[in-house]
Design an enzyme around this catalytic site. Structure first.
Site, PDB file in Angstrom:
ATOM      1  N   LYS C  46      11.006 -29.691 -17.329  1.00 10.43           N
ATOM      2  CA  LYS C  46      11.434 -28.300 -17.299  1.00 10.43           C
ATOM      3  C   LYS C  46      10.791 -27.578 -18.482  1.00 10.43           C
ATOM      4  CE  LYS C  46      14.125 -24.799 -16.244  1.00 10.43           C
ATOM      5  NZ  LYS C  46      13.773 -24.047 -15.015  1.00 10.43           N
ATOM      6  N   ASN C  70      14.237 -18.708  -6.602  1.00 11.41           N
ATOM      7  CA  ASN C  70      15.020 -19.137  -7.748  1.00 11.41           C
ATOM      8  C   ASN C  70      14.794 -18.223  -8.922  1.00 11.41           C
ATOM      9  OD1 ASN C  70      13.723 -20.478 -10.308  1.00 11.41           O
ATOM     10  ND2 ASN C  70      12.369 -20.983  -8.597  1.00 11.41           N
ATOM     11  N   ALA C  71      15.871 -18.033  -9.672  1.00 11.67           N
ATOM     12  CA  ALA C  71      15.766 -17.362 -10.963  1.00 11.67           C
ATOM     13  C   ALA C  71      16.710 -18.113 -11.886  1.00 11.67           C
ATOM     14  CB  ALA C  71      16.148 -15.892 -10.847  1.00 11.67           C
ATOM     15  N   CYS C 131       5.609 -17.583 -15.685  1.00  9.07           N
ATOM     16  CA  CYS C 131       6.962 -17.695 -15.152  1.00  9.07           C
ATOM     17  C   CYS C 131       7.443 -16.337 -14.669  1.00  9.07           C
ATOM     18  CB  CYS C 131       7.916 -18.217 -16.208  1.00  9.07           C
ATOM     19  SG  CYS C 131       9.573 -18.387 -15.536  1.00  9.07           S
ATOM     20  N   LYS C 166      -0.887 -23.312 -16.754  1.00  7.19           N
ATOM     21  CA  LYS C 166      -0.299 -23.158 -15.419  1.00  7.19           C
ATOM     22  C   LYS C 166      -0.339 -21.686 -15.011  1.00  7.19           C
ATOM     23  CE  LYS C 166       3.794 -24.255 -12.679  1.00  7.19           C
ATOM     24  NZ  LYS C 166       5.058 -25.006 -12.641  1.00  7.19           N
ATOM     25  N   GLY C 218       8.248 -23.580  -2.175  1.00  8.74           N
ATOM     26  CA  GLY C 218       8.466 -24.376  -0.971  1.00  8.74           C
ATOM     27  C   GLY C 218       7.332 -24.215   0.037  1.00  8.74           C
ATOM     28  N   GLY C 245       2.419 -26.155  -4.930  1.00  6.84           N
ATOM     29  CA  GLY C 245       2.928 -25.095  -4.062  1.00  6.84           C
ATOM     30  C   GLY C 245       3.224 -25.602  -2.673  1.00  6.84           C
ATOM     31  N   THR C 268       9.769 -28.058  -5.106  1.00  9.14           N
ATOM     32  CA  THR C 268      10.961 -27.806  -4.295  1.00  9.14           C
ATOM     33  C   THR C 268      11.296 -28.957  -3.348  1.00  9.14           C
ATOM     34  OG1 THR C 268      10.380 -25.475  -4.430  1.00  9.14           O
ATOM     35  CG2 THR C 268      12.020 -26.085  -2.802  1.00  9.14           C
TER      36      THR C 268
HETATM   37  C1  LIG Z   1      14.331 -24.226  -9.307  1.00 11.09           C
HETATM   38  C2  LIG Z   1      12.947 -24.131  -9.857  1.00 11.09           C
HETATM   39  C3  LIG Z   1      12.764 -24.072 -11.231  1.00 11.09           C
HETATM   40  C4  LIG Z   1      11.488 -23.966 -11.761  1.00 11.09           C
HETATM   41  N1  LIG Z   1      11.324 -23.937 -13.115  1.00 11.09           N
HETATM   42  C5  LIG Z   1      10.073 -23.910 -13.654  1.00 11.09           C
HETATM   43  C6  LIG Z   1       9.868 -23.954 -15.033  1.00 11.09           C
HETATM   44  O1  LIG Z   1      10.813 -24.024 -15.827  1.00 11.09           O
HETATM   45  N2  LIG Z   1       8.599 -23.894 -15.514  1.00 11.09           N
HETATM   46  C7  LIG Z   1       7.525 -23.827 -14.686  1.00 11.09           C
HETATM   47  O2  LIG Z   1       6.391 -23.802 -15.160  1.00 11.09           O
HETATM   48  N3  LIG Z   1       7.685 -23.801 -13.347  1.00 11.09           N
HETATM   49  C8  LIG Z   1       8.930 -23.833 -12.816  1.00 11.09           C
HETATM   50  N4  LIG Z   1       9.085 -23.815 -11.454  1.00 11.09           N
HETATM   51  C9  LIG Z   1       7.902 -23.711 -10.598  1.00 11.09           C
HETATM   52  C10 LIG Z   1       7.449 -25.084 -10.084  1.00 11.09           C
HETATM   53  O3  LIG Z   1       7.036 -25.918 -11.130  1.00 11.09           O
HETATM   54  C11 LIG Z   1       6.301 -24.921  -9.076  1.00 11.09           C
HETATM   55  O4  LIG Z   1       5.197 -24.325  -9.725  1.00 11.09           O
HETATM   56  C12 LIG Z   1       6.699 -24.059  -7.903  1.00 11.09           C
HETATM   57  O5  LIG Z   1       8.006 -24.373  -7.520  1.00 11.09           O
HETATM   58  C13 LIG Z   1       5.780 -24.222  -6.699  1.00 11.09           C
HETATM   59  O6  LIG Z   1       5.805 -25.515  -6.228  1.00 11.09           O
HETATM   60  P1  LIG Z   1       6.761 -26.000  -4.996  1.00 11.09           P
HETATM   61  O7  LIG Z   1       6.513 -25.051  -3.875  1.00 11.09           O
HETATM   62  O8  LIG Z   1       6.338 -27.395  -4.733  1.00 11.09           O
HETATM   63  O9  LIG Z   1       8.154 -25.904  -5.493  1.00 11.09           O
HETATM   64  C14 LIG Z   1      10.374 -23.908 -10.903  1.00 11.09           C
HETATM   65  C15 LIG Z   1      10.573 -23.971  -9.535  1.00 11.09           C
HETATM   66  C16 LIG Z   1      11.826 -24.086  -8.995  1.00 11.09           C
HETATM   67  C17 LIG Z   1      11.996 -24.148  -7.522  1.00 11.09           C
END
Ligand SMILES: Cc1cc2nc3c(=O)[nH]c(=O)nc-3n(C[C@H](O)[C@H](O)[C@H](O)COP(=O)(O)O)c2cc1C
Ligand SMILES: Cc1cc2nc3c(=O)[nH]c(=O)nc-3n(C[C@H](O)[C@H](O)[C@H](O)COP(=O)(O)OP(=O)(O)OC[C@H]3O[C@@H](n4cnc5c(N)ncnc54)[C@H](O)[C@@H]3O)c2cc1C
Ligand SMILES: Cc1cc2nc3c(=O)[nH]c(=O)nc-3n(C[C@H](O)[C@H](O)[C@H](O)COP(=O)(O)OP(=O)(O)OC[C@H]3O[C@@H](n4cnc5c(N)ncnc54)[C@H](O)[C@@H]3O)c2cc1C
Ligand SMILES: Cc1cc2nc3c(=O)[nH]c(=O)nc-3n(C[C@H](O)[C@H](O)[C@H](O)COP(=O)(O)O)c2cc1C
Ligand code: FES
Ligand code: FES
Lengths: 306, 264, 306, 264
Positions: C46, C70-71, C131, C166, C218, C245, C268
């Site tokens: 995280k 998400n937030a 972010c 990132k 997602g 992603g 996700t």
């Molecule tokens: C609940 C949640 C919390 C996240 N928190 C962070 C974070 O703290 N720092 C960050 O760089 N990305 C964060 N992300 C982004 C993920 O690392 C990722 O880049 C993004 O979810 C896209 O990938 P996915 O579609 O496989 O989830 C978060 C994503 C989700 C869903």
């Protein structure tokens, strides 16, 4: 009392806020075989360019999670054939007619729009300044505020009825583009066009679209479209917004209106449910009854931010 | 002009034809009797994570009972999920769609070339011709598959009384080899006069059938497949190039095209 | 011969290209209860900030079509507690440890990174300059090439091991940001962070997230992420790319690699299938066998464009 | 420390409890006997357009047969689709999850406050206590719902021999009024000493139960709900604010919290 779902945009009244999105309803003939077009707030035609365009080689579409990619390549009959073959039929239709215009130069937008100015039943035009599929095409306009303003204002000179500028999501700050369209003299904003995306066939290692990339549409992008509408609605831009992106149900329409859309367009969902606009209009009315809303305008922008 | 409509129908019969082939019969479907050989329907997969409908050729109709049958093979996710719906499931059908086959004249001999999963519309065609009083002995039904599991519903074809020729690539059933080779042998033996070709199947087979048609100057038609987002002509996603050089929609101008009409 | 799925990025070898994405695996403890972390190419923590952050008020998440919003608001224990409470456990783990760093000023990125420099088992850091959830936050960096380069180069001075930048999708031209990160001295690029989106509850008229908007993630966004990877891979930027992603299956991983990703992160999908990385690694190996590929690097960038 | 795992189980029994309530029993589930009252599982809805799992409290277990039961009411799309799975369907279950209820001491009288769909974990609790030899006559089971359709599985509770009190908002079954009013009457009549409260139900009922606990200084626990993307503690999406002012995860630190521990 039955809820009133009529909306007025740029002085034009629509029987309801549910329109069909460009490229998802052809020139209307096929849809008219599925339901009476009088049920539709407006029909927005496929993008029309100056010359006929064959479009890209197939495959032009690919299914994705809750959505699709497309690179049709602005296939259309061109303005001449559109005026001679399509306009006469469209003029007979019991719905508002909005012609979507695309081009690869400002001059092309102007030329096509000028021709449409002669057809009084073309109620509005929608400028597609955000098509993700044409390499040397509209996309440059839609990401550049200066070009956006110029394009709209030049078209403004030749087309006196309402002009909708259709924006895309693929920019850092959509409010800049919205403001430019407003400054150029647009009467309304359509938000949003497809997002960008791609996909590859893991057996052949070929992209799923011969164009190598395409526009991402359908329910997958709805949250993005809602945000774009929200951001522009709160940006100080005064123009009415037509919300587009992933609308499949009446609930989706309520969401768009709460965030500030005065009307909406249904695109990809027409492929799954060609009579979606009819069902959506009925659902919207029922919702308004439950919520005791007299007119659909009572929803617009009413989201209660935290 | 056909006016397609959406209609919820019930899955009445679910038959596992083995080797990943399934037959589903839906009804009551008010548009059943408007479906012609070559027509297709667009089936919605409710509640699933498959977003688009899936196009399925009509394999048979029962106009009195208002039933239609489709036959498909599991290919990807869409057909996998379709195969999982159980009896009594309610599915929304969009149809009837597409331009059906043109009928032969009574003096023509019909040569049907079915390849694998291209079989359903051609079974419908043969059935329809026989029901219309067309002499079954003047129908040559060629049916080719990779192996015996790909040759389904043989009894139904035999019952029609048509001349039935089965080929498999591996020789596990019928003659060994590609179906179009058998067809060509037949044409050579019989002579090309008054023959009319009908084909549906995988791309390579369609192309070979088209080539046969051109080589022997036979009239006829082929039923094509293409990815079909809408099925009603509004998305321009399903186009195929014609030999004139323009694109036409498989869902509206097709799926049935004349031999020589499209690039294969 | 069993296929070799090891990958090397910035001189570091990973047992496989399947990592977990930041914010989707906490600090690793919970996931370690589900499967042995030795199965993972790397664990990305995280986002860590200088001070502890409680994060936003709930609701913080909302389900969308094939995805979620998400937030969370960068809720994290802060660098002090991270070093005292989390690092000792992480140091014992049989996988590569990548710490994701966030901040609302360049100084904050530098401070946090400097602290991490002292922990040799922190194999890499990942700078979250994209972010979407922090108002006065990382987002300004990630859309501005100048700030991106500055942020990376300042961190570079205090952290000598590899740095991953990132990037987010919410920019007109991601290649500019990628080039800036490269110029700043990044060793690799992680593409992409969440898209932006929102949603509203049509009963209460309240946004579904108290933050009013959130990050869209997602399967819904996979086509966008693939395109971002594709565009950066072909842009002349030399850095290895970590694709993120919407990855849910091994097939998705193959897609990302064909477009140019050397490794990937699963986000996700971990919520739906916490052991997804294990299944994906197995599927990838089986695919390589079928395709007779000796090493996974044989996939990278091998898409055959039309 | 609990090590949750994903496991495919079979839907063995599907019972329609009417008024939109359903009971599903899964098995064999290797983790069944590790499920405690208050534990929950995270159910995947395969092939559907619902992306996330759905959290469901364990309503009963059969440790020998390795079966678990859940009871739910149709609320939105997730529960609608869950109700449609038929016997023999295979569903993937992630569990066991969450911190279960703490058991009372033998000298305590247990007051259970179940509101509507909060009933399942409390039925499990009462069953478990009785099975552990806890005197059923020292268990007061209050069960409130909007109307009689919301009071399910009455026979099972009665069979436990506990003191069973039913309330409905509309008076269609049992006493008319909110369940917490009945509970308060009981506390007043009985005296607050040696009572322990357990509650689960809608937000307003939880808050009222919590208030009762604080007012009469009763120990006890409440089981909460929250939107739960992951259920295992990695997303931080399910947090609730504690009265200390920080956020804790409902899925790991909860779903069971002490009275007075969280802001309701
Ligand atoms: C609940 C949640 C919390 C996240 N928190 C962070 C974070 O703290 N720092 C960050 O760089 N990305 C964060 N992300 C982004 C993920 O690392 C990722 O880049 C993004 O979810 C896209 O990938 P996915 O579609 O496989 O989830 C978060 C994503 C989700 C869903
Ligand atoms: C007019 C027409 C009639 C058809 N009739 C039959 C039939 O009778 N029996 C039968 O088994 N199949 C038939 N098909 C093919 C069927 O529609 C399936 O889409 C195809 O088999 C792909 O299977 P799937 O959905 O499981 O694949 P998935 O992997 O789930 O999806 C394939 C995706 O690619 C597209 N696609 C790729 N190739 C094709 C293709 N050849 N046809 C359609 N879409 C494709 C689909 O639109 C879909 O989005 C027909 C197709 C058309 C166009
Ligand atoms: C620990 C726990 C135990 C539960 N036990 C039961 C039970 O035994 N019986 C029962 O009927 N229900 C139970 N629920 C609620 C259940 O998980 C459903 O998610 C909830 O009823 C929403 O129904 P749906 O999925 O049909 O709604 P949908 O409209 O499909 O989805 C609701 C969406 O919002 C979220 N959400 C909103 N409110 C809630 C809520 N209160 N709880 C969880 N998610 C929510 C969901 O995550 C989902 O994304 C439990 C929830 C939790 C957290
Ligand atoms: C197949 C297809 C073709 C499209 N063609 C056009 C077009 O010609 N002009 C245009 O402005 N938008 C076009 N669009 C974009 C839609 O009008 C709409 O903005 C977009 O699809 C998002 O809405 P949806 O998610 O409801 O489909 C097209 C979309 C699709 C799916
Ligand atoms: S499938 Fe849409 S035009 Fe043919
Ligand atoms: S549901 Fe993810 S932390 Fe609780």
């Amino acid at each position: 009392m039955t809820p009133d779902i009529r909306v007025t945009i740029a002085g034009t009244e629509f029987v309801n806020p549910i329109w069909t999105a460009s490229g998802c309803c052809g020139y209307g003939e096929e849809l008219a075989n599925v339901f009476p077009l009088s049920k539709l707030g407006a029909l927005v035609t496929k993008s029309i360019t100056q010359k006929p365009r064959m479009g890209h080689r197939p495959p032009r579409t690919a299914e994705t999670a809750s959505g699709m990619l497309n690179a049709i390549g602005l296939a259309n009959v061109g303005i001449d054939a559109f005026i001679s073959d399509k306009i006469p039929w469209l003029e007979q239709q019991p719905t508002k007619i909005i012609v979507n215009v695309a081009g690869s130069s400002i001059q092309e937008y102007v030329n096509v729009s000028a021709r449409l100015a002669d057809s009084p039943r073309v109620d509005m035009i929608e400028l597609n300044i955000s098509c993700p599929n044409v390499d040397k095409g509209g996309i440059e306009f839609g990401v550049d505020p200066v070009m956006t303003e110029k394009c709209v204002s030049e078209v403004r000179r030749v087309f006196k009825r309402p002009i909708i500028a259709k924006l895309g999501p693929n920019v850092t700050d959509i409010t800049q583009i919205a403001k430019a369209a407003e400054a150029g003299g647009a009467d309304a904003l359509a938000i949003m066009n497809s997002a960008f995306g791609t996909s590859v066939n893991i057996d052949t290692w070929r992209p799923r679209l011969t164009n190598n990339r395409g526009g991402l549409t359908g329910p997958a992008i709805k949250p993005m479209a809602l945000l774009m509408v929200d951001v522009v609605y709160r940006s100080g831009v005064k123009l009415p917004i037509i919300g587009i992106g992933g609308i499949a149900t009446w609930q989706d329409v309520v969401e768009f209106m709460l965030f500030g859309a005065t009307a909406v367009q249904v695109g990809t969902q027409l492929f799954v449910e060609p009579d979606a606009p009819v069902k959506i209009a009925a659902g919207l009315k029922a919702y308004m009854k439950t919520k005791k809303l007299a007119t659909v305008a009572d929803l617009v922008g009413k989201v209660q931010r935290w | 002009m056909i006016r397609p409509s959406c209609e919820e129908t019930v899955l009445l019969r679910h038959r596992d034809l083995k080797h990943n082939y399934y037959s589903l019969t839906f009804g009551p479907y008010s548009r059943a009797k408007e479906c012609r050989p070559g027509s297709f329907i667009h089936v919605h997969l409710p509640h699933t994570d498959v977003y688009f409908r899936r196009a399925m050729s009509v394999a048979a109709i029962d106009p009195k009972k208002k039933e239609i049958e489709i036959i498909f093979k599991i290919f990807g996710r869409g057909t996998t999920l379709l195969s999982k719906f159980a009896k009594d499931a309610k599915l929304d059908i969009l149809g009837p769609l597409g331009a059906p086959f043109a009928l032969p004249t009574k003096t023509e001999r019909v040569v049907i070339v079915a390849g694998g999963v291209g079989f359903p519309p051609l079974m419908f065609l043969a059935t329809d011709l026989v029901q219309r009083g067309y002499d079954p002995k003047k129908i040559e039904f060629f049916y080719g598959g990779r192996s015996d599991g790909d040759i389904v519903e043989r009894a139904r074809i035999k019952k029609l009384g048509v001349n039935f020729h089965v080929t498999t690539d591996d020789g596990s059933l019928g003659e060994k080899g590609f179906v179009t080779r058998s067809v060509e042998s037949f044409i050579k033996a019989h002579g090309s006069e008054k023959l009319r070709l009908y084909g549906c199947g995988p791309d390579a087979m369609l192309k070979a059938t088209n080539d046969l048609g051109l080589k022997y100057e036979l009239p006829g038609q082929l039923s094509l497949e293409a990815p079909m987002p809408c099925g009603i002509g509004v998305c321009l996603g399903c186009v195929v190039k014609t030999t004139r050089g323009d694109y036409v929609r498989v869902c509206v101008e097709g799926p049935v095209f004349n031999i020589g009409e499209v690039e294969l």
